[in-house]
Design a protein around this motif. Sequence first.
Motif, short mmCIF file in Angstrom:
data_model
loop_
_atom_site.label_atom_id
_atom_site.label_comp_id
_atom_site.label_asym_id
_atom_site.label_seq_id
_atom_site.Cartn_x
_atom_site.Cartn_y
_atom_site.Cartn_z
N LEU A 164 27.55 49.13 41.12
CA LEU A 164 28.17 50.00 42.13
C LEU A 164 29.65 49.68 42.36
O LEU A 164 30.33 50.38 43.09
N ASN A 165 30.12 48.60 41.74
CA ASN A 165 31.50 48.14 41.88
C ASN A 165 31.83 47.82 43.35
O ASN A 165 32.85 48.25 43.88
N ILE A 166 30.94 47.08 43.97
CA ILE A 166 31.12 46.67 45.36
C ILE A 166 31.10 45.15 45.42
O ILE A 166 30.23 44.50 44.83
N GLY A 167 32.06 44.59 46.11
CA GLY A 167 32.12 43.14 46.23
C GLY A 167 32.98 42.73 47.40
O GLY A 167 33.39 43.54 48.22
N SER A 168 33.26 41.45 47.48
CA SER A 168 34.07 40.89 48.55
C SER A 168 35.34 40.29 47.96
O SER A 168 35.36 39.87 46.81
N ILE A 169 36.38 40.26 48.78
CA ILE A 169 37.63 39.62 48.39
C ILE A 169 37.83 38.41 49.27
O ILE A 169 37.72 38.49 50.48
N GLN A 170 38.12 37.29 48.63
CA GLN A 170 38.44 36.06 49.35
C GLN A 170 39.93 35.82 49.19
O GLN A 170 40.44 35.79 48.07
N ILE A 171 40.65 35.67 50.31
CA ILE A 171 42.10 35.47 50.29
C ILE A 171 42.41 34.11 50.89
O ILE A 171 42.01 33.82 52.01
N GLN A 172 43.13 33.31 50.13
CA GLN A 172 43.56 31.98 50.58
C GLN A 172 45.03 32.06 50.97
O GLN A 172 45.85 32.54 50.19
N ASN B 103 38.50 44.74 42.68
CA ASN B 103 39.50 44.35 41.67
C ASN B 103 40.76 45.20 41.78
O ASN B 103 41.87 44.70 41.65
N ALA B 104 40.59 46.49 42.04
CA ALA B 104 41.75 47.37 42.20
C ALA B 104 42.54 46.99 43.45
O ALA B 104 43.77 47.03 43.44
N ILE B 105 41.85 46.61 44.50
CA ILE B 105 42.52 46.24 45.74
C ILE B 105 43.30 44.94 45.56
O ILE B 105 44.45 44.83 46.01
N THR B 106 42.72 43.96 44.88
CA THR B 106 43.46 42.71 44.65
C THR B 106 44.67 42.96 43.74
O THR B 106 45.72 42.35 43.95
N SER B 107 44.55 43.85 42.77
CA SER B 107 45.69 44.19 41.91
C SER B 107 46.79 44.86 42.72
O SER B 107 47.97 44.56 42.54
N PHE B 108 46.40 45.75 43.62
CA PHE B 108 47.36 46.44 44.48
C PHE B 108 48.12 45.43 45.35
O PHE B 108 49.34 45.46 45.45
N MET C 186 43.82 34.94 45.50
CA MET C 186 42.80 35.93 45.82
C MET C 186 41.72 35.88 44.75
O MET C 186 42.03 35.70 43.57
N SER C 187 40.49 36.04 45.17
CA SER C 187 39.40 36.10 44.20
C SER C 187 38.40 37.16 44.64
O SER C 187 38.26 37.46 45.82
N VAL C 188 37.72 37.72 43.65
CA VAL C 188 36.72 38.75 43.88
C VAL C 188 35.35 38.14 43.67
O VAL C 188 35.11 37.43 42.69
N LEU C 189 34.45 38.41 44.61
CA LEU C 189 33.08 37.93 44.50
C LEU C 189 32.15 39.14 44.39
O LEU C 189 32.11 39.97 45.30
N MET C 190 31.46 39.25 43.26
CA MET C 190 30.47 40.31 43.07
C MET C 190 29.16 39.64 42.71
O MET C 190 29.08 38.93 41.72
N ARG C 191 28.16 39.87 43.52
CA ARG C 191 26.89 39.17 43.35
C ARG C 191 25.81 40.13 42.89
O ARG C 191 25.49 41.09 43.58
N GLY C 192 25.28 39.86 41.74
CA GLY C 192 24.14 40.61 41.26
C GLY C 192 24.49 41.87 40.48
O GLY C 192 25.56 42.45 40.63
#
Length: 67
Positions: free
Chosen positions: A24-32, A49-54, A12-18
């Motif tokens: 705002l701590n908003i991004g996308s999660i990519q799940i392989q 990040n909290a969601i990927t940790s969970f 899993m990786s987190v993508l935060m652009r800009g």
Amino acid sequence: MNVNQFEKIQDMSVLMRGTFWTFLNIGSIQIQTAGTEGRFIIPMIRDPNAITSFISNILKKTRNSEL
């Protein structure tokens, strides 16, 4: 994504652009996954990040209970 695919998560990786989205701590999660679907993207969610940790914690508990 169904339960069977959840068990096949490999990465899993987190993508935060800009600066704005990072502030705002908003991004996308990519799940392989190991399945035929391959890759899932959950776009534009708060505190990715909290969601990927969970999810990682649930996977660790699930995999440890299978041993």
